[in-house]
Design an enzyme around this catalytic site. Structure first.
Site, PDB file in Angstrom:
ATOM      1  CB  THR A  69      -5.433   1.877   3.739  1.00  0.00           C
ATOM      2  OG1 THR A  69      -6.678   1.214   3.469  1.00  0.00           O
ATOM      3  CG2 THR A  69      -5.482   2.484   5.132  1.00  0.00           C
ATOM      4  CG  ASN A 141     -16.318   1.262  -0.993  1.00  0.00           C
ATOM      5  OD1 ASN A 141     -16.590   2.459  -0.870  1.00  0.00           O
ATOM      6  ND2 ASN A 141     -16.287   0.439   0.033  1.00  0.00           N
ATOM      7  CD  GLN A 169     -14.128  -0.750  -5.486  1.00  0.00           C
ATOM      8  OE1 GLN A 169     -14.379  -1.513  -6.418  1.00  0.00           O
ATOM      9  NE2 GLN A 169     -13.776  -1.190  -4.289  1.00  0.00           N
ATOM     10  CB  SER A 186      -5.885  -0.916  -3.932  1.00  0.00           C
ATOM     11  OG  SER A 186      -5.544  -2.118  -3.283  1.00  0.00           O
ATOM     12  CB  CYS A 307     -13.629  -1.652   5.132  1.00  0.00           C
ATOM     13  SG  CYS A 307     -12.641  -1.755   3.630  1.00  0.00           S
TER      14      CYS A 307
END
Length: 361
Positions: A69, A141, A169, A186, A307
């Protein structure tokens, strides 16, 4: 508990945990300090940086962040000029470009086809010369669809724009084209720890800082890095490289098993041709997903993006590929990977099918 929510987060690899423990238990130095222990910590960070960079194209540098993010925010806010992105992007992109639009930066949201893949002719039409940034996700995602990032990069560059790839992803699973300019990832999506990610920045690209302070990361990111998180991230990335073929073969077997066990009455959301097989997003007419999840509390799966959990909104991705509100709310996502066994997946899908069928006695 059977865990089938790999798109939300992945189990921490034992090897990543082992790499982190010394930096949590006894090696606590600040990696930005000049003394011996600080230099040891910095060395661990740089080893991890090299491990993460090994899965990126050549000719760029890796800046550690608190997660994808932050990386996406930095890439978007650190650039200038009109932005073009896709309707199926993660909220970290869509909300950030909306914030930029509120500051009068021009933003274009490009629709996708019913299979979730962008139409390249439409992309050419809305990415004119003078565009500043094109942002597109490698692997979605929610529905696992793989976008034609190389083709989008070619279109972006022809317009003089940079291209940002959200590879959260897909990193380590689907090759990232060498022609992208910015890549966000991430750690916790590749069996690493939560709380750390990275932004890859092509050489020659300068971004305005997102956060001001000490400027500890050379491209302009401020904040003290955690050697523990970096070490765990690095080992997780190394495992993605070392186990790539083994993991891919396992996931393909799980995908085939899922198709075999699901039975009639279910529809796959998104392309089955252009797709990462660790994402199984399906719907069944009139399925009460809340009841299904309540009946199957020993199976962890998703009714949509993690999310958006608790927001009350149906998936914007499913709506973007043309599903009605009812169809979107009758969809579930099963995510599986390295540590999912064929037996537990088979039993879980059988339980899901049985519980769904029990809704229509």
């Amino acid at each position: 508990m059977t865990y089938l929510d790999y798109q939300a987060t992945t189990p921490l690899a034992p090897e990543a945990l082992a790499a982190m423990l010394p930096w949590l238990e006894s090696q606590h130095a600040n990696p930005h300090s000049p003394h011996r222990e600080g230099r040891r910590a910095k060395a661990a960070v740089e080893v991890a940086r090299d491990q993460v960079a090994a899965l990126f194209p050549p000719g760029g540098r890796v800046a550690f962040t608190s997660g994808a993010t932050e990386a996406l925010n930095w890439a978007i806010k650190g650039t200038t000029g009109p932005i073009v992105t896709l309707a199926t992007e993660h909220a970290a992109v869509l909300d950030t470009v909306a914030a930029e639009a509120a500051k009068r930066r021009q933003v274009t949201i490009l629709p996708v086809n019913p299979d979730g893949v962008v139409d390249l002719d439409e992309a050419r039409a809305v990415i004119p010369p003078g565009t500043g940034l094109v942002a597109a996700m490698l692997v979605n995602n929610e529905i696992g669809v793989i976008q034609p990032i190389a083709a989008l990069a070619e279109i972006a560059h022809a317009a003089g724009a940079l291209i940002l790839c959200d590879a959260v992803q897909g990193y380590g699973r689907v090759p990232v084209p060498d022609t992208v300019d910015l890549i966000a990832i991430s750690a916790h999506k590749i069996h690493g720890p939560k709380g750390i990610g990275a932004l890859w920045i092509r050489d020659g690209i300068d971004l305005a800082p997102l956060m001001h302070g000490g400027g500890q990361e050379a491209p302009g990111r401020s904040g003290t890095l955690s050697p523990a998180l970096c070490a765990g991230f690095g080992v997780a990335a190394q495992l993605m490289a070392d186990r790539k073929d083994q993991d891919a073969a396992h996931i393909d077997r799980l995908w085939s098993l899922s198709l075999d066990r699901l039975g009639p009455g279910w529809t796959i959301n998104g392309s089955t041709e252009h797709r990462y097989h660790g994402n199984f997003n399906v719907r069944r007419a009139n399925l009460d997903v809340n009841r299904l999840m309540s009946d199957l509390r020993d199976i962890a799966f998703s009714a949509g993006s993690a999310c958006a959990s608790g927001s009350g909104r149906s998936s914007h991705v499913l709506r973007a590929i043309g599903l009605t509100e009812a169809q979107a709310r009758a969809s579930i996502r099963l995510g599986f990977g390295r540590y999912t066994t064929e037996t537990e997946l088979r039993d879980a899908i059988d339980a899901i099918v049985a519980a769904a069928e029990a809704q229509w006695p």
